[in-house]
Design a protein around this motif. Sequence first.
Motif, PDB file in Angstrom:
ATOM      1  N   ILE A  12       0.829  -1.217   0.000  1.00 18.12           N
ATOM      2  CA  ILE A  12       0.000   0.000   0.000  1.00 18.12           C
ATOM      3  C   ILE A  12       0.867   1.273   0.000  1.00 18.12           C
ATOM      4  CG2 ILE A  12      -0.347   0.293   2.507  1.00 18.12           C
ATOM      5  CD1 ILE A  12      -3.479   0.171   0.784  1.00 18.12           C
ATOM      6  N   LYS A  13       2.095   1.179   0.498  1.00 18.21           N
ATOM      7  CA  LYS A  13       2.985   2.352   0.528  1.00 18.21           C
ATOM      8  C   LYS A  13       3.472   2.689  -0.878  1.00 18.21           C
ATOM      9  CE  LYS A  13       4.305   2.151   5.297  1.00 18.21           C
ATOM     10  NZ  LYS A  13       5.139   1.405   6.229  1.00 18.21           N
ATOM     11  N   TYR A  14       3.514   1.702  -1.748  1.00 21.29           N
ATOM     12  CA  TYR A  14       3.967   1.926  -3.123  1.00 21.29           C
ATOM     13  C   TYR A  14       2.797   2.097  -4.096  1.00 21.29           C
ATOM     14  CZ  TYR A  14       8.767   0.896  -1.842  1.00 21.29           C
ATOM     15  OH  TYR A  14      10.015   0.958  -1.282  1.00 21.29           O
ATOM     16  N   ILE A  15       1.645   1.523  -3.737  1.00 22.28           N
ATOM     17  CA  ILE A  15       0.456   1.615  -4.602  1.00 22.28           C
ATOM     18  C   ILE A  15      -0.712   2.046  -3.697  1.00 22.28           C
ATOM     19  CG2 ILE A  15      -0.885   0.438  -6.396  1.00 22.28           C
ATOM     20  CD1 ILE A  15       1.244  -1.818  -6.334  1.00 22.28           C
ATOM     21  N   PRO A  16      -0.792   3.364  -3.394  1.00 23.42           N
ATOM     22  CA  PRO A  16      -1.764   3.814  -2.383  1.00 23.42           C
ATOM     23  C   PRO A  16      -3.217   3.517  -2.729  1.00 23.42           C
ATOM     24  CG  PRO A  16      -0.191   5.551  -2.945  1.00 23.42           C
ATOM     25  CD  PRO A  16       0.028   4.458  -3.923  1.00 23.42           C
ATOM     26  N   ASP A  17      -3.531   3.407  -4.032  1.00 23.98           N
ATOM     27  CA  ASP A  17      -4.945   3.188  -4.377  1.00 23.98           C
ATOM     28  C   ASP A  17      -5.303   1.701  -4.534  1.00 23.98           C
ATOM     29  OD1 ASP A  17      -3.492   2.824  -6.665  1.00 23.98           O
ATOM     30  OD2 ASP A  17      -4.742   4.092  -7.949  1.00 23.98           O
ATOM     31  N   ILE A  18      -4.405   0.811  -4.159  1.00 22.20           N
ATOM     32  CA  ILE A  18      -4.726  -0.622  -4.253  1.00 22.20           C
ATOM     33  C   ILE A  18      -5.662  -0.988  -3.089  1.00 22.20           C
ATOM     34  CG2 ILE A  18      -2.908  -1.693  -2.825  1.00 22.20           C
ATOM     35  CD1 ILE A  18      -2.385  -3.526  -5.366  1.00 22.20           C
ATOM     36  N   LYS A  19      -6.583  -1.914  -3.348  1.00 23.90           N
ATOM     37  CA  LYS A  19      -7.523  -2.307  -2.277  1.00 23.90           C
ATOM     38  C   LYS A  19      -7.010  -3.575  -1.595  1.00 23.90           C
ATOM     39  CE  LYS A  19     -10.828   0.762  -2.686  1.00 23.90           C
ATOM     40  NZ  LYS A  19      -9.817   1.831  -2.850  1.00 23.90           N
ATOM     41  N   LEU A  20      -7.243  -3.646  -0.289  1.00 23.00           N
ATOM     42  CA  LEU A  20      -6.842  -4.834   0.480  1.00 23.00           C
ATOM     43  C   LEU A  20      -8.063  -5.487   1.114  1.00 23.00           C
ATOM     44  CD1 LEU A  20      -3.731  -3.547   2.520  1.00 23.00           C
ATOM     45  CD2 LEU A  20      -3.743  -4.602   0.262  1.00 23.00           C
TER      46      LEU A  20
END
Length: 228
Positions: free
Chosen positions: A54-62
């Motif tokens: 998430i730090k490298y791809i802030p808009d990714i969903k988890l």
Amino acid sequence: MIRRLLVIFLFLFICALSLSGQTANPGELRIVDSYADYFSGIKADSSTRLVEIIKYIPDIKLDIRYATRNNFTGQAVYTEARAFARLPVVITLAAVQQELKEKGLGLKIYDAYRPYSVTVKFFEIATDKSFVASPKTGSRHNRGCAIDMTLIKLKTGKELKMPTPYDSFAPEASAKFNDLPKRARVNRNTLIQVMEAHGFKVLNNEWWHFDFNGWKDFDLMNIPFNKL
Ligand SMILES: [Zn+2]
């Protein structure tokens, strides 16, 4: 004579059993389980860093299922809902997310790096061992080189229709199963296509699981999330 043959056969059988036990001894696997070893690995090669996605791809969903009870074990096996992977894996994933964005789509991650001890636990719990990695080899998740994921619509955040839910043990979970509703088949193939174009490979019996090409170069790890 027959009795002697039987004794020899039994002896050979026991030898074979003990030999196979030796070659498959999990103790022979190299597993990095101390922070000092992990850190000296990073010093030698900074690309081995496990970074938080998430730090490298802030808009990714988890949707880290193993931090909830909504997974095949029925229990929360992670204490933190976080997703880590090796630096080159995450950089490649960022390129995938970027490409999907142009189609109004995005990635949702179910699981990424998984400590080795969790793989051991899964193997003990699983009724169908073909869906879990053997502790004898470890999982590519233990190397920080495998991602479980699906596609979402960026606007709504809703998951696209896929052949099965995550972690399904059904035959429809196979990446090549084709007797499916068209929408599920097309969506699954979109996911596989974009991932494979960026250097990942889908696992044959799990449409959601992708291995990073080059996973062999990374050690199995047993370091908990909160130490990374
Ligand atoms: Zn997986």
